[in-house]
Scaffold this active site. Structure first.
Site, PDB file in Angstrom:
ATOM      1  NE  ARG A  59       6.155  -0.950  10.300  1.00 17.26           N
ATOM      2  CZ  ARG A  59       5.087  -0.841   9.511  1.00 17.26           C
ATOM      3  NH1 ARG A  59       5.219  -0.314   8.298  1.00 17.26           N
ATOM      4  NH2 ARG A  59       3.909  -1.246   9.909  1.00 17.26           N
ATOM      5  NE  ARG A  78       7.473  -3.323   6.067  1.00 21.93           N
ATOM      6  CZ  ARG A  78       6.148  -3.232   5.963  1.00 21.93           C
ATOM      7  NH1 ARG A  78       5.597  -3.017   4.774  1.00 21.93           N
ATOM      8  NH2 ARG A  78       5.380  -3.371   6.994  1.00 21.93           N
ATOM      9  NE  ARG A  99       1.126  -5.224  10.968  1.00 22.05           N
ATOM     10  CZ  ARG A  99       2.178  -4.901  10.228  1.00 22.05           C
ATOM     11  NH1 ARG A  99       3.345  -5.483  10.394  1.00 22.05           N
ATOM     12  NH2 ARG A  99       2.051  -3.981   9.285  1.00 22.05           N
ATOM     13  NE  ARG A 106      -4.598  -1.241   9.075  1.00 23.65           N
ATOM     14  CZ  ARG A 106      -3.438  -0.770   8.603  1.00 23.65           C
ATOM     15  NH1 ARG A 106      -3.259   0.505   8.390  1.00 23.65           N
ATOM     16  NH2 ARG A 106      -2.453  -1.580   8.347  1.00 23.65           N
ATOM     17  CE  LYS A 138      -2.030  -0.816   3.983  1.00 24.99           C
ATOM     18  NZ  LYS A 138      -1.556  -2.134   4.439  1.00 24.99           N
TER      19      LYS A 138
HETATM   20  P1  AMP Z   1       0.670   0.397   8.489  1.00 21.65           P
HETATM   21  O1  AMP Z   1       1.866   1.284   8.382  1.00 21.65           O
HETATM   22  O2  AMP Z   1      -0.458   0.846   7.627  1.00 21.65           O
HETATM   23  O3  AMP Z   1       1.014  -1.059   8.327  1.00 21.65           O
HETATM   24  O4  AMP Z   1       0.115   0.559   9.996  1.00 21.65           O
HETATM   25  C1  AMP Z   1       0.937   0.202  11.103  1.00 21.65           C
HETATM   26  C2  AMP Z   1       0.099   0.118  12.369  1.00 21.65           C
HETATM   27  O5  AMP Z   1      -0.498   1.398  12.645  1.00 21.65           O
HETATM   28  C3  AMP Z   1      -1.084  -0.848  12.328  1.00 21.65           C
HETATM   29  O6  AMP Z   1      -0.710  -2.189  12.597  1.00 21.65           O
HETATM   30  C4  AMP Z   1      -1.975  -0.259  13.429  1.00 21.65           C
HETATM   31  O7  AMP Z   1      -1.481  -0.563  14.723  1.00 21.65           O
HETATM   32  C5  AMP Z   1      -1.791   1.247  13.194  1.00 21.65           C
HETATM   33  N1  AMP Z   1      -2.783   1.757  12.219  1.00 21.65           N
HETATM   34  C6  AMP Z   1      -2.542   2.214  10.960  1.00 21.65           C
HETATM   35  N2  AMP Z   1      -3.695   2.597  10.352  1.00 21.65           N
HETATM   36  C7  AMP Z   1      -4.676   2.378  11.269  1.00 21.65           C
HETATM   37  C8  AMP Z   1      -6.088   2.546  11.253  1.00 21.65           C
HETATM   38  N3  AMP Z   1      -6.738   3.017  10.173  1.00 21.65           N
HETATM   39  N4  AMP Z   1      -6.777   2.201  12.378  1.00 21.65           N
HETATM   40  C9  AMP Z   1      -6.164   1.729  13.478  1.00 21.65           C
HETATM   41  N5  AMP Z   1      -4.836   1.518  13.539  1.00 21.65           N
HETATM   42  C10 AMP Z   1      -4.095   1.844  12.460  1.00 21.65           C
END
Ligand code: AMP
Length: 214
Positions: free
Chosen positions: A159, A127, A170, A90, A15
């Protein structure tokens, strides 16, 4: 041309990479909620302190923290003519909140990058990220000097949420919480599914074709 887009997909589905490139090409801001949260954590803000435990454990950050932050970003002047939202909404509550907010302008398209679970594990465990957001993979897209970002010389890090059991959680959350969001948009005829497999160029070509509605 579509200008109010959502990019959804499993963790590690690409993404971030594809939303960033598409945003550059369309001249609209890339609104990545995960990146915004990581910046809050790095800056040790109140929001960041509240979000960090959820993020490290691979859980969703509660809606009351995330929805306001995303809405505030979409209200900034550079987002007046469009945006690409990456990783939001999400869950159904967030989708509802966005629908209320976007009522007057509507969403144009929701793109889903589809990637099988085994591929997600490979991608996330390899990653490596730089603090400014450049992303590498130790085997598939290594930096020129191991552990150092090509773009800005910063040391790369892994990360917290990339441990195997966190990836599993996840993925579970994606299936349980985010799949209903995909159905929600499918019913509105907004959803396009795109395979996220292949080289970044191949995936980009599919994404761009969907966006230009070819
Ligand atoms: P990402 O970078 O999109 O993989 O997001 C990393 C982490 O941020 C996720 O595993 C969640 O803990 C948090 N996060 C990101 N977007 C959301 C969202 N829309 N709602 C809730 N938590 C989020």
């Amino acid at each position: 041309m579509y200008r109010r887009l959502l990019l959804l997909g499993p963790p590690g589905g690409g993404k971030g990479t594809h939303a960033e490139r598409l945003a550059r090409e369309l001249g609209v801001p890339h609104v990545a909620v995960g990146d915004m949260l990581r910046r809050e954590v790095a800056a040790d803000t109140e929001l960041g302190r509240r979000a960090q435990g959820f993020m490290d454990a691979g859980q969703l950050v509660p809606d009351d923290l995330v929805v306001g932050m995303a809405a505030a970003r979409l209200s900034e002047p550079d987002a007046a003519d469009g945006w690409i939202l990456d990783g939001f909404p999400r869950n159904l509550g967030q989708a509802q909140a966005l629908a209320e907010r976007a009522q007057d302008r509507g969403l144009d398209l929701v793109l889903v990058l589809e990637v099988p679970d085994e591929e997600v594990f490979d991608r996330i465990s390899g990653r490596r990220s730089c603090p400014r957001g450049h992303v590498y993979h130790v085997e598939r897209n290594p930096p020129r000097i191991p552990g150092i970002c090509d773009e800005d010389g910063e040391p790369l890090y892994q990360r917290e949420d990339s441990a195997a059991e966190v990836i599993r959680r996840r993925l579970e959350i994606y299936k349980r919480e985010t799949s209903p969001v995909l159905e929600f948009y499918e019913r509105q005829g907004l959803l396009r599914r795109v395979s996220g497999l292949g080289t970044p160029e191949e995936v980009h070509a599919r994404v761009a074709a969907a966006v230009h509605d070819l």
